[in-house]
Design a protein around this motif. Sequence first.
Motif, short mmCIF file in Angstrom:
data_model
loop_
_atom_site.label_atom_id
_atom_site.label_comp_id
_atom_site.label_asym_id
_atom_site.label_seq_id
_atom_site.Cartn_x
_atom_site.Cartn_y
_atom_site.Cartn_z
N PHE A 99 -1.45 -0.07 -10.71
CA PHE A 99 -2.83 -0.52 -10.55
C PHE A 99 -2.92 -1.11 -9.15
O PHE A 99 -2.05 -1.89 -8.75
N CYS A 100 -3.99 -0.80 -8.45
CA CYS A 100 -4.16 -1.40 -7.12
C CYS A 100 -4.48 -2.88 -7.26
O CYS A 100 -4.47 -3.61 -6.29
N THR A 101 -4.77 -3.33 -8.48
CA THR A 101 -5.07 -4.73 -8.73
C THR A 101 -3.87 -5.49 -9.30
O THR A 101 -4.00 -6.65 -9.70
N PHE A 131 -11.01 7.29 -12.11
CA PHE A 131 -11.08 7.37 -10.64
C PHE A 131 -10.77 8.80 -10.20
O PHE A 131 -10.17 9.02 -9.17
N ARG A 174 -14.20 4.15 -20.48
CA ARG A 174 -14.70 3.55 -19.23
C ARG A 174 -15.42 4.60 -18.37
O ARG A 174 -16.47 4.33 -17.79
N HIS A 228 -15.22 -4.19 -6.40
CA HIS A 228 -13.86 -3.64 -6.34
C HIS A 228 -13.74 -3.04 -4.95
O HIS A 228 -13.98 -1.85 -4.71
N ASN A 269 -3.58 7.48 -10.22
CA ASN A 269 -3.27 6.46 -11.23
C ASN A 269 -4.35 6.26 -12.28
O ASN A 269 -4.13 5.57 -13.26
N GLY A 300 -7.67 -4.34 -14.74
CA GLY A 300 -8.72 -4.11 -15.72
C GLY A 300 -10.06 -4.54 -15.16
O GLY A 300 -10.59 -5.60 -15.49
N VAL A 301 -10.58 -3.72 -14.28
CA VAL A 301 -11.84 -4.04 -13.59
C VAL A 301 -13.02 -3.74 -14.51
O VAL A 301 -13.12 -2.63 -15.05
O1 AKG Z 1 -7.66 -2.48 -12.47
C1 AKG Z 1 -8.46 -1.57 -12.66
O2 AKG Z 1 -9.08 -1.42 -13.70
C2 AKG Z 1 -8.71 -0.57 -11.57
C3 AKG Z 1 -7.58 -0.49 -10.66
C4 AKG Z 1 -7.80 0.48 -9.57
O3 AKG Z 1 -8.89 0.62 -9.04
C5 AKG Z 1 -6.67 1.27 -9.11
O4 AKG Z 1 -5.55 1.00 -9.53
O5 AKG Z 1 -6.90 2.19 -8.31
#
Ligand code: AKG
Length: 536
Positions: free
Chosen positions: A313-315, A176, A117, A477, A171, A468-469
Amino acid sequence: MPQAPTSGGKEIDVINGEMFIGSRSLSGTSGEARAVNPATGETLDPVYRGATRAELDEACRLAWEAFDPYRSLEPETRARFLETIAQNILDIGDALIERAMAETGLPRARLEGERGRTVGQLRLFAQVVRDGRYLDLRIDPAMPERQPLPRPDLRLRKIPLGPVAVFGASNFPLAFSVAGGDTASALAAGCPVVVKAHSAHLGTSELVGRAVQAAVRTSGLPEGVFSLLFDTGRDIGQGLVADPRIKAVGFTGSRGGGTALMKIAQARPEPIPVYAEMSSINPVILFPGALAERGEKIAHGFITSLLMGAGQFCTSPGLILAIESDKLDEFIAGAGNALQSASAATMLTPGIHQAYEAGVEALRSHTAVQTIARGQAGQGYQGVPGLFSTTAEAFLADRKLAEEVFGSASLVVRCRDEAELASVLDSLEGQLTAALHITEADHEDARKLIPVLERKVGRILVNGFGTGVEVAHAMVHGGPYPSTADGRSTSVGTMAIDRFLRPVCYQDMPEALLPPELRDSSPYDRLLDGKTVLGA
Ligand SMILES: O=C(O)CCC(=O)C(=O)O
Ligand SMILES: NC(=O)C1=CN([C@@H]2O[C@H](COP(=O)(O)OP(=O)(O)OC[C@H]3O[C@@H](n4cnc5c(N)ncnc54)[C@H](O)[C@@H]3O)[C@@H](O)[C@H]2O)C=CC1
């Protein structure tokens, strides 16, 4: 014997505790830090030392000196530079994956995917640079005869903001972090980057930093285009945001960290934007038709998403909303069963594990919260997954229940009716994502919620989960505060480049003085007198 991977004649798989200030590789002298293997608790070699204020100053000075020459380069040079970074990261080979596994406890397959990615993201931004549409070129030709007043010749393009500070996220140690989305989009925009490494993956940061530094060198770029600093406290990170030569900040982490940096950025004589991605609980709304048709399948998908990456995951789907029914009870029982057999999973750092345990304990001991299921017991820094439930009334009465528990914990909120479900949604802070699980029979009810969801979140998805963006042109995002500091932007996808650009208008400027992309011969797409004209 296998050859060590090199770039421009220098080895790039070396881990020896160095940070990078322009073309220099050096050990810091301020304090000491070592990465910790969260799976074993073992501290890892080598010792990393933080940067001094003088070294921070040097990185910012070089970044500022590099800014004008770097942004003036031919787009093709900048695009190839991004592609070279991508290739260098791949060339490090397994050393990168093994170090990242040791520092984060994340499994090989996840890290190999994340490397793909990261590399794909850099290559996509190379295409964005070549394509030129990000420049948002607009030309309103002069109308000298216009009455009552003539119109001047107006030409707009976007230019980069200046050097950008990037804070690597714990994370996502690759996608990132040092050469992740913030760095890729800032470099693509034409901004030099100074990264403050995350202490959770120091060796991974060093390896990737070396790959970027090598790409700067072999691409013949000004050395200050990239620096990587370590910090054993908060002084260097805070000093970086306060430095007058830094013009924007990219951050992913806690709300406390993000808001601290926002305050520093606002208090500067020249305030700057901070693009901080902070916290999100990502509501998932289960509609009656979907629960009746495939409740079990949704429960399975939910638990898979919740367990992904130990929930870091922030998601992650932290909040499930649905109207009371037998089918909801069946969903909860199914999800609980699946979660019960899930293993505990190693979390990224002792601190993140401790914060998770505290968050789960607060849910467990809450008088209005019922524990539906916990996963298998763990040891060390392993987080035990947890599924909890409460009523909408209790949720609305206690704002603490709406806080992110970073890890594999989720709260099901049972609502009496549609109106109560809508009130719960309305009570939420800004979020990155919301997911609707529907069938065609649910469309009418779902439609009613779309306006509130649009106000609350950056991405609304149907019959899926936000983890999983996809890195793509149409991805958002981001989301209203506090999911991000500035909901007008995205940190993933090609629109992320906009965060590091600003428009400049050139009025009645002679052709010879205009930037090439705004001349009549420009090869790029542009808006000419309000109409799109395709470039060559
Ligand atoms: O879910 C994703 O692929 C990215 C998640 C994200 O941006 C994060 O956990 O900081
Ligand atoms: N929503 C999300 O995407 C994420 C949320 N988190 C949350 O953050 C918690 C801690 O995780 P970390 O990754 O360590 O995040 P963090 O926010 O504590 O640290 C991230 C980076 O910011 C720096 N930093 C933090 N506070 C600062 C301050 N006051 N001044 C200057 N620099 C500062 C740190 O040194 C680090 O480089 C997690 O338990 C979780 O709750 C963490 C990662 C991602």
